[in-house]
Design an enzyme around this catalytic site. Structure first.
Site, short mmCIF file in Angstrom:
data_model
loop_
_atom_site.label_atom_id
_atom_site.label_comp_id
_atom_site.label_asym_id
_atom_site.label_seq_id
_atom_site.Cartn_x
_atom_site.Cartn_y
_atom_site.Cartn_z
N ASN A 165 75.28 27.88 2.55
CA ASN A 165 75.63 26.62 3.21
C ASN A 165 75.27 26.68 4.76
O ASN A 165 75.54 27.73 5.31
CB ASN A 165 77.01 26.14 3.14
CG ASN A 165 78.14 26.70 3.92
OD1 ASN A 165 77.99 26.24 5.19
ND2 ASN A 165 78.44 27.87 3.34
N ALA A 166 74.78 25.49 5.16
CA ALA A 166 74.72 25.54 6.73
C ALA A 166 75.22 24.15 7.19
O ALA A 166 74.25 23.22 7.73
CB ALA A 166 73.10 25.75 7.12
N ILE A 167 76.41 23.93 7.15
CA ILE A 167 77.30 22.60 7.44
C ILE A 167 77.17 22.37 8.95
O ILE A 167 76.90 21.41 9.24
CB ILE A 167 78.45 22.53 6.95
CG1 ILE A 167 78.70 23.08 5.63
CG2 ILE A 167 79.26 21.21 7.11
CD1 ILE A 167 77.88 22.08 4.59
N LEU A 206 79.70 23.08 11.03
CA LEU A 206 81.07 22.47 11.27
C LEU A 206 81.23 21.25 11.68
O LEU A 206 81.78 20.76 12.69
CB LEU A 206 81.64 23.57 12.62
CG LEU A 206 81.83 24.87 12.31
CD1 LEU A 206 82.02 25.51 13.71
CD2 LEU A 206 83.13 25.14 11.40
N CYS A 235 81.92 32.01 11.90
CA CYS A 235 80.84 30.90 11.25
C CYS A 235 79.39 31.11 11.96
O CYS A 235 79.20 31.18 12.86
CB CYS A 235 81.36 29.60 11.62
SG CYS A 235 80.30 28.48 10.75
C1 LIG Z 1 80.69 24.68 2.35
C2 LIG Z 1 81.45 25.74 2.96
C3 LIG Z 1 81.89 25.52 4.30
C4 LIG Z 1 82.64 26.44 4.86
N1 LIG Z 1 83.18 26.25 6.10
C5 LIG Z 1 83.86 27.06 6.64
C6 LIG Z 1 84.62 27.05 8.01
O1 LIG Z 1 84.54 25.83 8.57
N2 LIG Z 1 85.38 27.83 8.84
C7 LIG Z 1 85.24 29.02 8.07
O2 LIG Z 1 86.06 29.82 8.60
N3 LIG Z 1 84.97 29.42 6.99
C8 LIG Z 1 84.07 28.46 6.30
N4 LIG Z 1 83.66 28.95 5.07
C9 LIG Z 1 83.79 30.16 4.51
C10 LIG Z 1 84.85 30.17 3.14
O3 LIG Z 1 85.96 29.74 4.03
C11 LIG Z 1 85.11 31.73 2.76
O4 LIG Z 1 85.29 32.29 3.59
C12 LIG Z 1 83.76 32.00 2.02
O5 LIG Z 1 82.91 30.72 1.39
C13 LIG Z 1 83.64 32.92 1.10
O6 LIG Z 1 84.55 32.56 -0.07
P1 LIG Z 1 84.24 31.98 -1.31
O7 LIG Z 1 82.97 32.83 -1.99
O8 LIG Z 1 85.25 31.81 -2.40
O9 LIG Z 1 83.47 30.56 -1.08
C14 LIG Z 1 82.80 28.05 4.42
C15 LIG Z 1 82.27 28.12 3.07
C16 LIG Z 1 81.61 27.02 2.60
C17 LIG Z 1 81.11 27.43 1.24
#
Ligand SMILES: Cc1cc2nc3c(=O)[nH]c(=O)nc-3n(C[C@H](O)[C@H](O)[C@H](O)COP(=O)(O)O)c2cc1C
Ligand SMILES: Cc1cc2nc3c(=O)[nH]c(=O)nc-3n(C[C@H](O)[C@H](O)[C@H](O)COP(=O)(O)OP(=O)(O)OC[C@H]3O[C@@H](n4cnc5c(N)ncnc54)[C@H](O)[C@@H]3O)c2cc1C
Ligand code: FES
Lengths: 306, 260
Positions: free
Chosen positions: A72-74, A76, A133
């Site tokens: 993902n490359a949202i 923020l 991030c």
């Molecule tokens: C779509 C998306 C958006 C994310 N946005 C943030 C964010 O705003 N801040 C942050 O600290 N981590 C963000 N993360 C990271 C997640 O909180 C998490 O650390 C990471 O995805 C690993 O966990 P997972 O494999 O269960 O997704 C985001 C992850 C995804 C997939």
């Protein structure tokens, strides 16, 4: 009498009713998943990454599926502090959910302002500093990869805020333990790990990077072994309570993180696959602990080190 | 919102297009044209994420949803092997669909390839409102032509274009539409779905026309619910532009508001 486990966990100054949280950026501000289950079931809800000013986010495409995961490359995308306080927080409070706010800044000053303003309002149980991030050019990553910068930033935020402080670590470093110790020395109460691993996909039809932002963060089961290893290492490197995450889909995955040393876990990508993942894991954890005759999560936390 | 929909039937319509019938009575009642289902094709790590598919129809009283899909990658390839009687977990019906305006007629539907799927469902809604309906439908070649008559209400006037001229008008469907407009066709409103260049072209031309245009867009999706902020498209409203989410703000947008 049957032994009934108590799912409550303590993480330094914080007590959660159960150890399964929703990870930042994957659960919005909670409203999107409310049709599936009451948000108050969550051990805690880490809300969408928040910045001081509104952020437009990155150009599309922002997502790419990868084997056992996704990039993902949202960038923020979020409405900024003011709208959060006026519109989202009141709604969150009415949901009786334990709210943790994930914050990101473009400068130390912004982190400090966010921390100060957020600790002045009721309804938030902790702040999570997003140092890591990888999708924001001026944001997190510079702070997140240098031990000296982390220690300095965390201590400044620490002084500005009375709330329990979680520092979220990036896996995109050579030695995560060094950064964990830096966050600890800066005054972090809790560490969470891992954020996404930086990755990339090329569109072979165009020969160009697929994502609008060129690179993106890898999440999902693909990163789980890396994340478990990092939790295991950081557990040895610091005395701080840990929140583990990265590819948790099933209760065994959560158990791995807890046995590696995490006192709580967070679920991110799995919410997209099954919106009921968090309540499902909470029940399954309960069943597991009861079956083993354990009183609570304490019995398994750090088991891999014993 | 999350259901196990039973696969009632899977039928091959062309070399790479399929009709999937899903039994899910509640969704069938709730679904409106333009909405989609977010389907877990297989409980696997690859394909991993859910896949979005428009509802192509929900014949009244049947409790069944029609999905028409093309095999374009690994997920749709697996879906084309779905076994009758098995079930698929679906989120749905999701998104904001087409909103026809009472009194605006004729309704002109513009479809490029698989983009016809949601417009088939829309045609039934418009037919109920007694509107005159024209469907401009373009595909690359006769081999990709879907048997639309089966899915359309009888009063729909079909205008066909193929890129290679193997059936109907030879050339892009937008050119066929432009000719009809020059020939005096005066749409009350227009609904379009298809490849982005087609939508962009018609939205561009729409500036010179003075009838409303609704377009259905596609973007990569993860949650399908508005939580991940992944499926962004840029939209201009009231002089300000911002990223909106295809899954919950769309997939149907005002053609004049999309920044292409
Ligand atoms: C779509 C998306 C958006 C994310 N946005 C943030 C964010 O705003 N801040 C942050 O600290 N981590 C963000 N993360 C990271 C997640 O909180 C998490 O650390 C990471 O995805 C690993 O966990 P997972 O494999 O269960 O997704 C985001 C992850 C995804 C997939
Ligand atoms: C609202 C909406 C409605 C749709 N309705 C239909 C329909 O009725 N019939 C139909 O055949 N197709 C439809 N699509 C496109 C369909 O979702 C993709 O063809 C499908 O996801 C491709 O999956 P794959 O695994 O075969 O392809 P792969 O290329 O292997 O997929 C890789 C990843 O990209 C995503 N992806 C690939 N193409 C698209 C696309 N065009 N749009 C969104 N995501 C994509 C996949 O979901 C997956 O996450 C729709 C898309 C959207 C957004
Ligand atoms: S797919 Fe997550 S916001 Fe649209």
């Amino acid at each position: 009498m049957v032994n009934m486990a108590d799912l409550r966990v303590r993480l330094g100054p914080l007590t959660l009713k159960n150890p399964v949280m929703a990870a930042a950026g994957t659960f919005g501000f909670g409203a999107e998943y409310a049709p599936f289950f009451a948000p108050e079931k969550l051990g805690a809800l880490v809300v969408n990454g928040l910045t001081l000013r509104p952020r437009e986010g990155n150009p599309p495409p922002r997502l790419a599926e990868t084997p056992a995961g996704m990039l993902n490359a949202i960038g923020l995308q979020n409405p900024g502090l003011k709208i959060f306080l006026e519109e989202e927080l009141p709604r969150l409070k009415s949901g009786r959910v334990a709210v943790i706010v994930n914050i990101a800044g473009e400068s130390e000053e912004e982190y400090v302002i966010l921390a100060r303003e957020l600790s002045a309002v009721p309804g938030i149980i902790a702040l999570e500093i997003n140092l890591s991030c990888p999708n924001v050019k001026q944001g997190g990553l510079q702070f997140g990869t240098s031990a000296a910068a982390i220690a300095k930033l965390v201590s400044k935020v620490r002084q500005a805020c009375a709330l329990p402080l979680i520092v979220k670590l990036t896996p995109n470093v050579t030695d995560i333990s060094e950064l964990a110790r830096a966050a600890e020395s800066g005054g972090a109460d809790i560490l969470s790990l891992v954020n996404t691993l930086m990755g990339m996909v090329i569109d072979v039809d165009t020969g160009r990077p697929f994502l609008g932002n060129i690179t993106g963060g890898l999440s999902g089961p693909a990163i789980r072994p890396v994340a478990v290893r990092m939790v295991y290492e950081v557990y040895r490197a610091t005395g701080l309570p840990l929140i583990g995450m990265g590819g948790i889909m099933e209760v065994d995955d959560a158990l791995q993180f807890m046995m590696a040393g995490a006192r709580a876990v967070a679920v991110g990508t799995a919410n997209f696959i099954d919106p009921y993942t968090v309540p499902r894991l909470i029940s399954a954890l309960d069943v597991y602990l009861d079956a083993k005759g354990f009183n609570g999560p304490e019995n398994i936390i750090g088991a891999a080190h014993r | 919102m999350l259901a196990n929909a039973r696969v009632l039937n899977l039928e091959k319509l062309t070399a790479s297009d399929y009709l999937l019938l899903l039994e899910e009575p509640q969704f069938a009642v709730q679904a409106s044209p333009g909405q989609f289902l977010h389907i877990r094709i297989k409980d696997s790590l690859a394909p991993f994420l859910r896949r979005p598919f428009s509802v192509a129809g929900a014949p009244p009283g049947k409790g069944v949803l029609q999905i028409i899909f093309r095999v374009v990658g690994k997920g749709t390839a697996v879906l084309s092997q779905a076994k009758r009687g098995t079930s698929l977990t679906c989120l749905g019906p999701l998104g904001k669909g087409f909103k026809p305006t009472p009194g605006l007629s004729p309704a002109v539907l513009l479809a490029g390839g698989m983009g016809v799927a949601p417009l088939l469902f829309l045609a039934h809604l418009l037919a109920k409102e007694q509107k005159k309906i024209l469907l401009f439908y373009g595909v690359a070649s006769i081999t990709e032509l879907l048997p639309l008559k089966r899915f359309l209400p009888p009063q729909v006037e079909l205008h066909l274009a193929t890129d290679d001229g193997t059936s109907g008008y030879r050339g892009p469907v937008t050119a066929l539409l432009a000719e009809a407009l020059q020939g005096g066709l005066k749409p009350g409103e227009m609904f379009a779905c298809g490849p982005r260049p087609m939508l962009q072209a018609v939205a561009g031309q729409n500036r010179g026309w003075n009838f409303p245009l609704q377009v259905s867009l596609e973007e990569r999706m993860a949650c399908g619910l508005g939580a991940c902020q992944g499926c962004a498209v840029k939209i201009r409203q009231g002089g300000e532009s911002s990223y909106r989410m295809v899954c919950c703000d769309g997939p149907v947008f005002d053609g004049q508001e999309v920044i292409w």
